[in-house]
Enzyme design. Structure first.
Site, mmCIF file in Angstrom:
data_model
loop_
_atom_site.group_PDB
_atom_site.id
_atom_site.type_symbol
_atom_site.label_atom_id
_atom_site.label_comp_id
_atom_site.label_asym_id
_atom_site.label_seq_id
_atom_site.Cartn_x
_atom_site.Cartn_y
_atom_site.Cartn_z
ATOM 1 N N ALA A 94 10.819 2.527 5.746
ATOM 2 C CA ALA A 94 12.022 2.537 4.917
ATOM 3 C C ALA A 94 11.851 3.393 3.675
ATOM 4 O O ALA A 94 12.778 3.542 2.888
ATOM 5 C CB ALA A 94 12.390 1.114 4.522
ATOM 6 N N GLY A 95 10.649 3.939 3.482
ATOM 7 C CA GLY A 95 10.420 4.749 2.284
ATOM 8 C C GLY A 95 10.108 3.894 1.066
ATOM 9 O O GLY A 95 10.313 4.307 -0.064
ATOM 10 N N SER B 206 5.183 0.879 2.425
ATOM 11 C CA SER B 206 4.412 -0.180 3.074
ATOM 12 C C SER B 206 2.989 0.302 3.325
ATOM 13 O O SER B 206 2.034 -0.469 3.202
ATOM 14 C CB SER B 206 5.078 -0.604 4.377
ATOM 15 O OG SER B 206 5.219 0.494 5.255
ATOM 16 N N SER B 207 2.814 1.579 3.624
ATOM 17 C CA SER B 207 1.447 2.045 3.927
ATOM 18 C C SER B 207 0.594 2.150 2.665
ATOM 19 O O SER B 207 -0.573 1.768 2.680
ATOM 20 C CB SER B 207 1.454 3.349 4.716
ATOM 21 O OG SER B 207 2.247 4.316 4.087
ATOM 22 N N ASP C 4 2.817 7.230 -4.479
ATOM 23 C CA ASP C 4 2.918 5.874 -3.925
ATOM 24 C C ASP C 4 1.699 5.026 -4.272
ATOM 25 O O ASP C 4 1.807 3.892 -4.727
ATOM 26 C CB ASP C 4 3.076 5.934 -2.394
ATOM 27 C CG ASP C 4 4.256 6.786 -1.978
ATOM 28 O OD1 ASP C 4 5.077 7.128 -2.849
ATOM 29 O OD2 ASP C 4 4.352 7.115 -0.784
HETATM 30 C C1 GLA Z 1 6.502 9.969 0.259
HETATM 31 C C2 GLA Z 1 5.126 10.429 -0.172
HETATM 32 C C3 GLA Z 1 5.065 10.643 -1.685
HETATM 33 C C4 GLA Z 1 6.212 11.518 -2.174
HETATM 34 C C5 GLA Z 1 7.536 11.047 -1.596
HETATM 35 C C6 GLA Z 1 8.661 11.982 -1.905
HETATM 36 O O1 GLA Z 1 6.755 8.703 -0.260
HETATM 37 O O2 GLA Z 1 4.153 9.490 0.191
HETATM 38 O O3 GLA Z 1 3.817 11.198 -2.027
HETATM 39 O O4 GLA Z 1 5.981 12.862 -1.883
HETATM 40 O O5 GLA Z 1 7.493 10.879 -0.196
HETATM 41 O O6 GLA Z 1 8.924 11.998 -3.263
#
Ligand code: GLA
Length: 383
Positions: free
Chosen positions: A125-126, A129-130, A174
Site C-alpha cells: 500500500a506504500g 510494511s517492508s 522509509d
Molecule cells: C518508496 C521508497 C522510498 C521513496 C518512496 C518515494 O517508498 O522505499 O525510498 O523513494 O518510494 O518517495
C-alpha cells in the site's frame, strides 16, 4: 488482541515455550517529498500507529526459526552459518534472511533466534510494511546479540537489505522514519546528510490515509526505472544528484534534453522546493499554503513523474471536492502506481470527506477504499 499478544500466542503454539523479548517498528506515511530521497533531496514523513511486532527468544546455535502470524503462522527455518540467498517461496522470509546476510557482511553481531512476527501495516500500500519489518528485525537481532546499533545505522542496514538482498533500489526515507520518527511530529529529513528536523503536527488536524486497494509491487513496478531516469537527467544537467539542480539550470537545457528526463527532473526539483516550503507551512499552521503544496505535489507526480493511476487521482479529486481552502490537503503518498492517498484534514471535516469518498469511489472505480485515521508515533529506536 494486540500484535504482541498475537505474536506471543503463535510463538508459544509453534515453539512450545514462551518468548523473552518484544519489539515494535511503525510503518510510515510521507506527507510530501516523493521520489526525492534517492536524489539526495528532502522528505517529510511521519511514523504511524500501524506497524510490525516481534516476540523473540535467543538460541545458542546458528538456527533462526521464524513464525509469520500474517501468513497462516507459517514457520521458516534457516541456518545463518550457511550462505543466505533470497528464496522464491515464502518470500516474506527473505527480509529475515536479508537482514542476517547484511548484518553478517557488515561484521555486526548476530545470534540464533526463535521469533514470531505480527503486523498491521497493509501490504503493497506504500506505507512501508517492508521497512517496518527490516527495522524491527534489526532492533531484535542487535538487542539479543547484545550490540548497540544507532537508529541511523539501523536505517542504512535496512536500506541495504532492500537494495542488495531484495533487489528494490529504494532510498533511505522509509527506514529512517521507521527508526527515528517522533510522536506527534513529522520529520523534515535531508536525505544527503541524513539530518532531520521535527515539525510539530497541528492537533486539530487528522492524518487520514485512503488506501485505493490498487495493489502495487515495488520491485516489479517502474520504481527502479524512475530512479534510472533521474540519474540520467542529473548526468545531462552536469550535477552529481538532482538535489543540486535548479529550475533555471533545467530550463536552460530544455532544448537539448528529451521530454522524459526533463519531466522527471522537473518533478524532483519542484518537489524538493515544495517539501521545504511545506515543512515551514506545517510548522506555522499555514493550512492554505500546505493544502496548495499538497495539490501541486500530486499534479507533479501525475504529469511529470507519471506515477499515479486513475483510482488514486479519483480519490484526491473526491477529497478536494469536500475540503475548502485552509481545511487541509491531499496527495498520493509512497512509491506510486496504486497504494494510498494521504490527506491532512481539519477534524470537523473528517466525517464529511470519508462519507463522500465512500459514496463515490467504489461506484466509479469498482474497488472499495480502506480508511485509516492515524497518529504520528515514535520510531523503533526512539525510547
Ligand atoms: C518508496 C521508497 C522510498 C521513496 C518512496 C518515494 O517508498 O522505499 O525510498 O523513494 O518510494 O518517495
Amino acid at each position: 488482541m494486540t500484535l504482541h499478544e498475537l505474536a506471543t500466542a503463535a510463538f508459544t503454539k509453534r515453539f512450545n515455550y514462551a518468548p523473552s523479548h518484544q519489539f515494535y517498528a511503525p510503518g510510515r506515511v510521507n506527507l510530501i517529498g516523493e521520489h526525492t530521497d534517492y536524489n539526495d533531496g528532502f522528505v517529510l514523513p511521519a511514523a504511524i500507529n500501524f506497524g510490525t511486532a516481534i516476540v523473540a527468544h535467543k538460541r545458542e546455535d546458528t538456527i533462526v526459526r521464524v513464525c509469520a502470524v500474517n501468513f497462516d503462522e507459517e514457520v521458516v527455518e534457516f541456518d545463518f552459518g550457511l550462505p543466505l540467498f533470497p528464496s522464491a517461496e515464502s518470500t516474506w522470509a527473505n527480509y529475515v534472511r536479508g537482514v542476517y546476510d547484511i548484518l553478517l557482511k557488515q561484521n555486526h553481531r548476530v545470534c540464533g533466534l526463535d521469533i514470531a512476527i505480527a503486523g498491521d501495516v497493509p501490504y503493497g500500500a506504500g506505507l512501508s510494511s517492508s521497512a517496518a519489518l527490516e527495522i524491527v528485525l534489526i532492533r531484535t537481532v542487535s538487542a539479543l546479540a547484545e550490540e548497540s546499533i544507532d537508529p541511523t545505522q539501523a536505517a542504512l542496514l535496512g536500506q541495504q537489505t532492500e537494495n542488495e538482498f531484495i533487489g528494490a533500489h529504494t532510498g533511505i526515507m522509509d527506514q529512517l522514519i521507521c527508526a527515528r520518527g517522533e510522536q506527534d511530529h513529522a520529520l523534515l529529513i535531508d536525505c544527503r546528510d541524513l539530518t532531520s528536523k521535527p515539525v510539530s503536527l497541528d492537533p486539530t488536524f487528522r492524518i487520514v490515509i485512503f488506501n485505493s486497494n490498487v495493489k502495487r509491487g515495488l520491485v516489479d513496478s517502474k520504481y527502479n526505472e524512475r530512479r534510472q531516469q533521474c540519474l540520467q537527467a542529473a548526468h545531462v544537467l552536469g550535477v552529481g544528484a538532482l538535489r543540486d539542480a535548479t529550475m533555471p539550470l533545467l530550463q536552460s537545457h530544455q532544448d537539448s534534453m528529451d521530454d522524459l528526463p526533463f519531466r522527471r527532473a522537473h518533478h524532483v526539483i519542484s518537489e524538493n522546493d515544495r517539501t521545504l516550503r511545506a515543512a515551514e507551512a506545517l510548522g506555522k499552521k499555514d493550512w492554505v499554503t500546505m493544502g496548495q503544496l499538497m495539490a501541486e505535489s500530486h499534479q507533479s507526480m501525475k504529469q511529470d513523474f507519471d506515477i499515479t493511476v486513475a483510482p488514486i487521482d479519483g480519490l484526491v479529486g473526491l477529497i478536494n471536492e469536500v475540503l475548502p481552502a485552509g481545511a487541509g490537503g491531499a496527495r498520493m503518498t509512497g512509491g506510486g502506481f496504486g497504494g494510498c492517498v494521504v490527506a491532512l484534514i481539519a477534524e470537523q471535516y473528517v466525517d464529511a470527506v470519508v462519507e463522500h469518498v465512500a459514496k463515490h469511489y467504489e461506484e466509479t472505480f469498482g474497488i472499495r477504499e480502506s480508511v485509516y485515521i492515524c497518529q504520528a508515533v515514535n520510531g523503533a529506536f526512539v525510547a
